[in-house]
Design a protein around this motif. Structure first.
Motif, short mmCIF file in Angstrom:
data_model
loop_
_atom_site.label_atom_id
_atom_site.label_comp_id
_atom_site.label_asym_id
_atom_site.label_seq_id
_atom_site.Cartn_x
_atom_site.Cartn_y
_atom_site.Cartn_z
N THR A 460 0.83 -1.20 0.00
CA THR A 460 0.00 0.00 0.00
C THR A 460 0.86 1.25 0.00
O THR A 460 2.08 1.20 0.11
CB THR A 460 -0.94 0.00 1.22
N ALA A 461 0.18 2.40 -0.10
CA ALA A 461 0.84 3.71 -0.09
C ALA A 461 1.94 3.80 -1.14
O ALA A 461 3.00 4.39 -0.90
CB ALA A 461 1.39 4.02 1.31
N THR A 462 1.70 3.23 -2.29
CA THR A 462 2.71 3.21 -3.36
C THR A 462 2.05 3.61 -4.68
O THR A 462 1.11 2.95 -5.14
CB THR A 462 3.34 1.81 -3.50
N GLU A 463 2.58 4.66 -5.27
CA GLU A 463 2.10 5.12 -6.57
C GLU A 463 2.84 4.34 -7.66
O GLU A 463 4.06 4.18 -7.61
CB GLU A 463 2.35 6.61 -6.74
N VAL A 464 2.11 3.85 -8.63
CA VAL A 464 2.67 3.02 -9.69
C VAL A 464 2.46 3.71 -11.03
O VAL A 464 1.34 4.13 -11.35
CB VAL A 464 2.02 1.63 -9.69
N ASP A 465 3.54 3.85 -11.82
CA ASP A 465 3.41 4.38 -13.16
C ASP A 465 3.83 3.31 -14.17
O ASP A 465 4.19 2.19 -13.80
CB ASP A 465 4.22 5.66 -13.34
N ALA A 466 3.80 3.66 -15.45
CA ALA A 466 4.08 2.67 -16.50
C ALA A 466 5.50 2.13 -16.40
O ALA A 466 5.74 0.93 -16.57
CB ALA A 466 3.84 3.29 -17.87
N ASP A 467 6.48 3.02 -16.13
CA ASP A 467 7.87 2.56 -16.03
C ASP A 467 8.03 1.56 -14.89
O ASP A 467 8.75 0.56 -15.03
CB ASP A 467 8.81 3.75 -15.82
N PHE A 468 7.36 1.83 -13.78
CA PHE A 468 7.41 0.91 -12.63
C PHE A 468 6.89 -0.46 -13.04
O PHE A 468 7.50 -1.50 -12.74
CB PHE A 468 6.59 1.49 -11.49
N VAL A 469 5.76 -0.48 -13.72
CA VAL A 469 5.16 -1.76 -14.13
C VAL A 469 6.08 -2.52 -15.07
O VAL A 469 6.29 -3.73 -14.92
CB VAL A 469 3.78 -1.50 -14.80
N LEU A 470 6.66 -1.82 -16.01
CA LEU A 470 7.53 -2.50 -16.98
C LEU A 470 8.77 -3.07 -16.30
O LEU A 470 9.25 -4.16 -16.68
CB LEU A 470 7.91 -1.52 -18.09
N ARG A 471 9.29 -2.38 -15.31
CA ARG A 471 10.46 -2.90 -14.60
C ARG A 471 10.14 -4.18 -13.84
O ARG A 471 11.02 -5.03 -13.63
CB ARG A 471 11.00 -1.85 -13.62
N GLU A 472 8.89 -4.34 -13.42
CA GLU A 472 8.49 -5.54 -12.67
C GLU A 472 8.56 -6.80 -13.53
O GLU A 472 8.69 -7.91 -13.02
CB GLU A 472 7.08 -5.38 -12.12
N GLN A 473 8.40 -6.67 -14.83
CA GLN A 473 8.48 -7.79 -15.78
C GLN A 473 7.55 -8.94 -15.37
O GLN A 473 7.94 -10.11 -15.36
CB GLN A 473 9.93 -8.29 -15.90
N ALA A 474 6.33 -8.58 -15.04
CA ALA A 474 5.35 -9.60 -14.67
C ALA A 474 4.84 -10.31 -15.91
O ALA A 474 4.92 -9.80 -17.03
CB ALA A 474 4.18 -8.94 -13.93
#
Length: 668
Positions: A460-474
């Motif tokens: 929680t308390a975490t803002e997620v943007d597109a770059d963050f998602v791409l780094r996760e490599q889910a």
């Protein structure tokens, strides 16, 4: 095994049948019948509650006569072709050790001629408060024919393998109408004195016993109080119960209160206290020896155990609790009461859908009413040997995101959920801030607990943007970023005295006691009515304006509107339907009549709250589109709707996701 529940899991003999525990899935409308017979959908619905450990199921009503066709999918118990369908149903339920009774009924004047194309029959020529159809006074030969119909259907249900039967004599039934001094104004041997008003039900009981014998359990569900002037009172019903018991022909008494003038008391929403009907069962137990069943917002096993321990009833009707969690009884018996998905009594997808002639559902449990479509998932699937668990990223911890995360984790996925706020729950965390809606928070707490049970990692308390998602490599990404209020679509919408509901609920904008407030409602549901009530409770002078036919229109199907009107009128609120908001000016607003075009200017307003449809918060989804192979969006960021749609979206995507390592599922 029953642990803390000394009484709840003690068997009870009802007539010749032993019920394995004291939890009843009592009769209620489902609209799941097919061709006016119990088919696979209804069977699967009841079987799921039997699998969940329920002691007794009492089916929805079985109509005893062709003159009674109150709604499209009413089961025609009088049709001999129904018997094989009964056998399939009862065999399936008996496989789990649950007993099953059939409820027998004729709706009388509370039926409708829409489907039967026959006159509606009642004890006296009166108008039903819901269908508003003048009934025909039932004649002596018709009474005799309907009495024979009860006996015929009793034979059908016995031949169909049922363990017993219940006579409906509560909120919607010809029997209650004969018993009621308000509805029964006859001058013959069936009207007037209580002895005469009892004649019809006594003839029904006698005919049934002549048909099926004394060893077939038979009970009656009584309306404890009609809650209308000149209607049945609790004192009347105690006397009726005594006289019925004295016949020696009944084996139990079930209970209810209210009727169609006050249906909101029959199926109380979260604005009625849990156990609000208990005075009926407790009072009847004082005068009769027969087992007495209770009902009325009994939503957890601790409450049910207390009822039994204190002698308020012998059996406990848990209906919405088992609509929401079919495994209610099993979880309690096995010592996992904390894992029960608590019903919130919102009435949105169970009772609300019934009022629209749709099949029953539950906002929290997409499988309810769709058991053949959404097969049960195991508590948590293990990946196949040598297969990596797929990594799934969910952005957004509202109902849609939490449901999707839960289902994927149950299927064996490794799920991480990010939420920008300090806690998950999404807009549910706003709903609980308004008067009388705190129980809605259980919908979020249920999901939070279930995420923990299946091992979802929640951040929680975490803002997620597109770059963050791409780094996760889910392996897959599900966007559940919800919706937000849009700009006010009229001139002056940016003035300082104008607010959206979120700003009021978060305390960003408000008004003081005694100040004038206008709430403009384009939605027609709890969003506006709840904010209006919150401000009224603070002492504001509230006027609710809507272009719809009446204020709070959608509250009618959830049975909230009557009590909301009562509370708001007590606060001195004004209701102005048929008007739209034309413009806003400093300290005021202009509204226009839909039909005449006449404008009205309202000044000296401290606050104008504009409740309009919200807009999807879809920016992150659009940023990722074409950059993530398995990308989905669910809930309000797909299309702003209600909680039930968000949860259903999450369920569908969670089941539909196809990745190596995820256990396959049946259905969607």
């Amino acid at each position: 095994m029953a642990g803390q529940f000394q009484y709840l899991f003690t068997p009870l003999r009802v007539g010749t049948v032993v019920i394995p525990n004291r939890i009843v899935f009592a009769a209620h409308l489902t609209n799941l019948a097919e061709e006016n017979q119990p088919g696979p959908r209804l069977t699967a619905y009841y079987v799921e509650r039997a699998r969940g450990g329920c002691g007794l199921i009492i089916t929805e009503e079985q109509s005893v006569h062709p003159s009674d066709w109150a709604y499209q999918k009413l089961i025609h118990g009088f049709d001999p072709q129904v018997v094989p369908a009964y056998r399939r149903l009862t065999r399936a339920v008996h496989d789990y050790g649950t007993r099953i009774f059939a409820q027998l009924n004729h709706n009388g004047m509370q039926a409708s001629s829409i489907y039967s194309r026959r006159p509606v029959l009642g004890p006296s020529p009166l108008v039903d408060p819901i269908h508003r159809e003048m009934c025909k006074e039932i004649e002596a030969e018709e009474i005799a024919e309907i009495v024979r119909g009860y006996a015929l259907v009793a034979r059908h249900v016995r031949e169909g393998g049922f363990d017993g039967a219940e006579l409906q004599a509560s909120h919607s039934s010809l029997i209650r109408q004969f018993l009621s001094p308000y509805y029964n104004r006859r001058q013959d041997g069936y009207g007037g004195s209580l002895e005469n008003r009892l004649r019809f039900v006594l003839e029904v009981i006698e005919a049934i016993r002549a048909e099926v014998g004394r060893d077939f359990p038979l009970g009656i569900r009584l309306c404890g109080d009609e809650l209308i002037p000149s209607g049945l009172t609790f004192s009347d019903v105690r006397e009726i119960a005594l006289r019925l018991e004295a016949t020696g022909q009944l084996d139990f008494i079930n209970t209810s209160i209210g009727e169609f003038h006050n249906l909101y008391m029959v199926e109380g929403s979260m604005h009625t206290p849990p156990g609000y009907q208990l005075f009926v069962s407790a009072g009847l137990r004082e005068v009769v020896q027969l087992p007495v069943f209770c009902t009325g917002r009994i939503k957890d096993p601790v409450q049910a155990e207390r009822i039994l321990r204190e002698g308020l009833a012998d059996m406990v009707d848990v209906v919405r609790g088992q609509i929401c969690d079919p495994a209610f009884a099993r979880k309690a018996r096995e010592g996992h009461s904390e894992s029960i998905r608590l019903c919130i009594s919102c009435n949105q997808y169970c009772i609300g859908r019934m009022g629209l002639n749709l099949s029953l559902g539950c906002i929290q449990t997409p499988a309810t009413g769709n058991e053949l479509r959404f097969r049960p998932l195991p508590p948590r699937s293990s990946p196949r040997s040598g297969v990596r668990r797929p990594r799934v990223l969910v952005v957004g911890g509202g109902p849609a995101g939490m449901q999707a995360a839960k289902v994927i984790a149950q299927r064996g996925g490794q799920v991480r959920l990010y939420e920008r706020q300090p806690e998950t729950g999404g807009q549910i965390n706003l709903i609980v801030r308004v008067p009388g809606r705190v129980e809605f928070g259980d919908a979020a707490r249920n999901l939070q607990r279930e995420l923990a049970e299946v091992g979802v990692e929640v951040i929680t308390a975490t803002e997620v943007d597109a770059d963050f998602v791409l780094r996760e490599q889910a392996d897959a990404v599900i966007i559940a970023t919800g919706s937000r209020p849009g700009p006010v679509p009229v001139p002056g919408g940016d003035l300082p005295h104008v607010a959206n509901p979120w700003q009021v609920l978060l305390g960003e904008k408000t008004a003081a006691a005694g100040q004038r407030v206008l709430v403009y409602d384009q939605v027609g549901f709890h969003q506006a009515t709840s904010v209006a009530e919150l401000l009224a409770e603070r002492g504001c002078q509230v006027e609710v304006v809507t272009p719809q036919f009446y204020v709070g229109g959608d509250l009618s199907v959830t049975l909230d509107i009557e009590l909301w009107y009562r509370r708001m009128l007590a606060h001195g609120a004004l209701f102005t339907p048929h008007h739209y908001l034309a413009s806003l000016h400093p300290g005021g607003a202009t509204i226009v009549n839909n039909y005449t075009g006449q404008a009205r200017t309202i000044d000296e307003l401290a606050l104008v709250v504009v409740v309009a449809p919200q807009v999807a918060d879809e920016a992150l989804y659009q940023d990722l589109k074409g950059r993530v192979a398995h990308l989905y969006r669910v809930g309000d960021c797909l299309a702003p709707r209600r909680v039930e749609h968000a949860i259903l979206d999450g369920e569908r995507v969670g089941r539909a996701l196809r990745l190596d390592g995820l256990a396959p599922v049946d259905g969607e």
